[in-house]
Design a protein around this motif. Structure first.
Motif, PDB file in Angstrom:
ATOM      1  N   GLY A   1     -84.013 -44.867 158.205  1.00 44.37           N
ATOM      2  CA  GLY A   1     -85.013 -44.124 157.455  1.00 44.37           C
ATOM      3  C   GLY A   1     -85.689 -44.987 156.427  1.00 44.37           C
ATOM      4  O   GLY A   1     -85.151 -45.964 155.943  1.00 44.37           O
ATOM      5  N   ALA A   2     -86.914 -44.619 156.094  1.00 42.65           N
ATOM      6  CA  ALA A   2     -87.673 -45.346 155.075  1.00 42.65           C
ATOM      7  C   ALA A   2     -88.307 -44.355 154.150  1.00 42.65           C
ATOM      8  O   ALA A   2     -88.738 -43.299 154.541  1.00 42.65           O
ATOM      9  CB  ALA A   2     -88.753 -46.196 155.730  1.00 42.65           C
ATOM     10  N   ASP A   3     -88.351 -44.714 152.873  1.00 39.04           N
ATOM     11  CA  ASP A   3     -89.003 -43.847 151.908  1.00 39.04           C
ATOM     12  C   ASP A   3     -90.348 -44.460 151.573  1.00 39.04           C
ATOM     13  O   ASP A   3     -91.008 -44.997 152.430  1.00 39.04           O
ATOM     14  CB  ASP A   3     -88.095 -43.729 150.668  1.00 39.04           C
ATOM     15  N   ASP A   4     -90.776 -44.411 150.326  1.00 39.03           N
ATOM     16  CA  ASP A   4     -92.052 -45.011 149.984  1.00 39.03           C
ATOM     17  C   ASP A   4     -91.863 -46.493 149.713  1.00 39.03           C
ATOM     18  O   ASP A   4     -90.889 -47.094 150.127  1.00 39.03           O
ATOM     19  CB  ASP A   4     -92.643 -44.294 148.763  1.00 39.03           C
ATOM     20  N   ASP A   5     -92.814 -47.125 148.987  1.00 41.97           N
ATOM     21  CA  ASP A   5     -92.734 -48.563 148.790  1.00 41.97           C
ATOM     22  C   ASP A   5     -91.585 -48.977 147.892  1.00 41.97           C
ATOM     23  O   ASP A   5     -91.354 -50.154 147.666  1.00 41.97           O
ATOM     24  CB  ASP A   5     -94.047 -49.091 148.214  1.00 41.97           C
ATOM     25  N   ARG A   6     -90.840 -48.021 147.377  1.00 38.70           N
ATOM     26  CA  ARG A   6     -89.601 -48.342 146.698  1.00 38.70           C
ATOM     27  C   ARG A   6     -88.705 -49.120 147.645  1.00 38.70           C
ATOM     28  O   ARG A   6     -87.838 -49.879 147.249  1.00 38.70           O
ATOM     29  CB  ARG A   6     -88.903 -47.048 146.278  1.00 38.70           C
ATOM     30  N   THR A   7     -88.948 -48.942 148.944  1.00 36.71           N
ATOM     31  CA  THR A   7     -88.147 -49.600 149.952  1.00 36.71           C
ATOM     32  C   THR A   7     -88.558 -51.029 150.182  1.00 36.71           C
ATOM     33  O   THR A   7     -88.098 -51.657 151.108  1.00 36.71           O
ATOM     34  CB  THR A   7     -88.281 -48.843 151.271  1.00 36.71           C
ATOM     35  N   GLY A   8     -89.420 -51.562 149.392  1.00 39.51           N
ATOM     36  CA  GLY A   8     -89.771 -52.965 149.524  1.00 39.51           C
ATOM     37  C   GLY A   8     -91.178 -53.126 150.047  1.00 39.51           C
ATOM     38  O   GLY A   8     -91.667 -52.313 150.782  1.00 39.51           O
ATOM     39  N   ASP A   9     -91.835 -54.223 149.646  1.00 35.29           N
ATOM     40  CA  ASP A   9     -93.194 -54.421 150.060  1.00 35.29           C
ATOM     41  C   ASP A   9     -93.283 -55.581 150.995  1.00 35.29           C
ATOM     42  O   ASP A   9     -92.471 -56.435 150.943  1.00 35.29           O
ATOM     43  CB  ASP A   9     -94.067 -54.679 148.837  1.00 35.29           C
TER      44      ASP A   9
ATOM     45  N   ILE B   1     -96.521 -57.163 143.540  1.00 33.30           N
ATOM     46  CA  ILE B   1     -95.734 -56.138 142.862  1.00 33.30           C
ATOM     47  C   ILE B   1     -94.974 -55.311 143.884  1.00 33.30           C
ATOM     48  O   ILE B   1     -95.551 -54.854 144.875  1.00 33.30           O
ATOM     49  CB  ILE B   1     -96.639 -55.236 141.969  1.00 33.30           C
ATOM     50  N   VAL B   2     -93.662 -55.180 143.674  1.00 33.37           N
ATOM     51  CA  VAL B   2     -92.805 -54.375 144.554  1.00 33.37           C
ATOM     52  C   VAL B   2     -91.792 -53.617 143.713  1.00 33.37           C
ATOM     53  O   VAL B   2     -91.466 -54.039 142.598  1.00 33.37           O
ATOM     54  CB  VAL B   2     -92.050 -55.243 145.589  1.00 33.37           C
ATOM     55  N   PRO B   3     -91.279 -52.515 144.216  1.00 29.63           N
ATOM     56  CA  PRO B   3     -90.192 -51.842 143.516  1.00 29.63           C
ATOM     57  C   PRO B   3     -88.963 -52.742 143.431  1.00 29.63           C
ATOM     58  O   PRO B   3     -88.661 -53.487 144.360  1.00 29.63           O
ATOM     59  CB  PRO B   3     -89.917 -50.616 144.389  1.00 29.63           C
ATOM     60  N   ASP B   4     -88.294 -52.695 142.302  1.00 27.09           N
ATOM     61  CA  ASP B   4     -87.039 -53.411 142.142  1.00 27.09           C
ATOM     62  C   ASP B   4     -86.021 -52.784 143.094  1.00 27.09           C
ATOM     63  O   ASP B   4     -85.723 -51.590 142.995  1.00 27.09           O
ATOM     64  CB  ASP B   4     -86.566 -53.276 140.692  1.00 27.09           C
ATOM     65  N   PRO B   5     -85.465 -53.559 144.057  1.00 26.42           N
ATOM     66  CA  PRO B   5     -84.567 -52.958 145.052  1.00 26.42           C
ATOM     67  C   PRO B   5     -83.219 -52.529 144.499  1.00 26.42           C
ATOM     68  O   PRO B   5     -82.443 -51.876 145.208  1.00 26.42           O
ATOM     69  CB  PRO B   5     -84.395 -54.085 146.086  1.00 26.42           C
TER      70      PRO B   5
ATOM     71  N   GLY C   1     -89.714 -52.271 160.029  1.00 25.88           N
ATOM     72  CA  GLY C   1     -89.606 -52.969 158.760  1.00 25.88           C
ATOM     73  C   GLY C   1     -88.307 -52.650 158.054  1.00 25.88           C
ATOM     74  O   GLY C   1     -87.630 -51.666 158.352  1.00 25.88           O
ATOM     75  N   TYR C   2     -87.954 -53.513 157.109  1.00 23.87           N
ATOM     76  CA  TYR C   2     -86.751 -53.283 156.303  1.00 23.87           C
ATOM     77  C   TYR C   2     -87.122 -52.539 155.035  1.00 23.87           C
ATOM     78  O   TYR C   2     -88.020 -52.954 154.292  1.00 23.87           O
ATOM     79  CB  TYR C   2     -86.075 -54.603 155.937  1.00 23.87           C
ATOM     80  N   PHE C   3     -86.432 -51.437 154.791  1.00 22.78           N
ATOM     81  CA  PHE C   3     -86.689 -50.607 153.626  1.00 22.78           C
ATOM     82  C   PHE C   3     -85.381 -50.357 152.887  1.00 22.78           C
ATOM     83  O   PHE C   3     -84.640 -49.446 153.239  1.00 22.78           O
ATOM     84  CB  PHE C   3     -87.322 -49.279 154.044  1.00 22.78           C
ATOM     85  N   PRO C   4     -85.062 -51.151 151.879  1.00 25.37           N
ATOM     86  CA  PRO C   4     -83.796 -50.971 151.157  1.00 25.37           C
ATOM     87  C   PRO C   4     -83.775 -49.669 150.387  1.00 25.37           C
ATOM     88  O   PRO C   4     -84.776 -49.264 149.800  1.00 25.37           O
ATOM     89  CB  PRO C   4     -83.753 -52.177 150.209  1.00 25.37           C
TER      90      PRO C   4
END
Length: 376
Positions: A359-367, A158-162, A342-345
């Motif tokens: 910059g990176a936010d929470d796991d909204r940025t991809g898992d 499960i990951v946030p929809d980018p 890591g890559y965080f969209p």
């Protein structure tokens, strides 16, 4: 929203016999041991990674199947058999967040963070609890936002929809599909394809598993049975295109959680081989790290703070050892510095000033991205 085998309608396939996640994972561990899966099959890059270190250790049945990291650097782990969600802060201190009912044969699988809330895939196999749950990390309050029929769909990664800020992508390892679940509980098949299906004649019937968002805008998904990584092109409107194979190799059989770095390289936890494999953007495959304390690694995720931006966290599920001798199991959260962030969209309307160059936010940025998450 209850989903009654919608993935079957989408794929046009016959109904599959349901296999419990625990028996599946037991088969994976056993098959790996019997086959004598080699470590370092692709050649370990000695100068590519720092030393592996154990950040936190756990006592069975606290076996970490998946992990997520919030913007403060707190790591959340789904403890498969027990259904517990455990938090490990930046100092290594542990605390219990919540426990979801997984039943006698179910497992708590993928986990991710979105807008400060935890979202978890509960493969309980029970009508009352099977599906996607939202958990408040502060007080542990939990609610199921999307129920799935326990007859076939098995939510895993499960990951946030980018492409949006209010939805998640969830792999279905029995249905050969990826679902899109909004935060208000609307669940619909996002993509289904034969390349995502499990081999139901195999000892280990697990298809679509780990998920990750790529810098080129596509979503990557692994097929555990096939030892393959697939690419799902994403249109401007967020819809999925035709699934394409990126790479397939015997050394990727057991591919579980995955994540992607800012250069587009993919890191895959290959559980049965006790390795983390790297697939570069030009499809070169190599063993990135192996050896102690890796023990049936089931997920990987990059750190989200400036201090941990180049750290790769690894959830050691230790399931094979657990099945053979519970007392000998040594589940843990490990970490290795890889020298690349890591890559965080960023999703629509989102900015951040934490980890990474942009910059990176929470796991909204991809898992795993989660996986993102996560997130399997």
């Amino acid at each position: 929203m209850t989903i009654d085998n919608a993935a079957e309608t989408t794929t046009g396939t016959a109904s599959r016999a349901r296999a419990s996640r625990r028996s599946v994972l037991g088969s994976i561990a056993t098959a790996g041991a019997l086959a004598g899966l080699p470590t370092g099959a692709f050649g370990l890059q000695d100068d590519a990674a720092g030393d592996l270190e154990a950040v936190a250790e756990f006592e069975p049945p606290a076996l970490p199947e998946n992990l997520a990291v919030d913007e403060q650097g707190t790591v959340y782990l789904s403890m498969g058999p027990s259904g517990e969600i455990r938090a490990v802060d930046s100092e290594g201190n542990q605390s219990s967040v919540a426990t979801l009912e997984t039943g006698d044969q179910g497992l708590l699988l993928g986990i991710t963070v979105l807008d400060g809330a935890l979202y978890a895939a509960n493969g309980s196999g029970q009508q009352e609890t099977h599906g996607i749950w939202r958990v408040d990390p502060e007080d542990g309050e939990s609610e199921r936002i999307a129920s799935l029929s326990p007859d076939e769909p098995m939510p895993n990664g499960i990951v946030p929809d980018p492409t949006t800020s209010d939805a998640l992508l969830v792999s279905d390892h029995l249905g050969g599909a990826i679902w899109r679940v909004t935060t208000d509980g609307e669940a619909t098949p996002w993509v289904s394809d034969s390349s995502l299906e499990p081999d139901m004649d195999a000892q280990t019937p697990v298809g679509a598993d780990g998920l990750a968002a790529h810098p080129d805008g596509d979503v990557y998904v692994g097929n555990l049975n096939a030892g393959s990584v697939m690419r799902v092109p994403v249109a401007d409107d967020g819809s999925a295109g035709q699934v394409e194979q990126v790479v397939q190799d015997e050394g990727l059989v057991g591919a579980d959680g995955m994540t992607i770095d800012e250069d587009g390289s993919l890191y895959v936890a290959v559980n049965a081989a006790n390795e983390v494999i790297r697939v570069t953007d030009d499809q070169k495959i190599e063993t990135f790290t192996s050896g102690d304390p890796l023990d049936f690694p089931a997920d990987v995720h990059f750190g989200t703070t400036k201090e941990t931006a180049t750290s790769l966290y690894i959830a050691n599920f230790a399931y094979g050892t657990f099945l053979e001798d519970e007392a000998a199991a040594d589940p843990s959260l490990a970490r290795v510095d890889i020298g690349t962030a890591g890559y965080f969209p960023e999703t629509v309307g989102e900015t951040s000033d934490t980890a990474g160059e942009d910059g990176a936010d929470d796991d909204r940025t991809g898992d795993d991205a989660n996986e993102t998450a996560d997130d399997g």
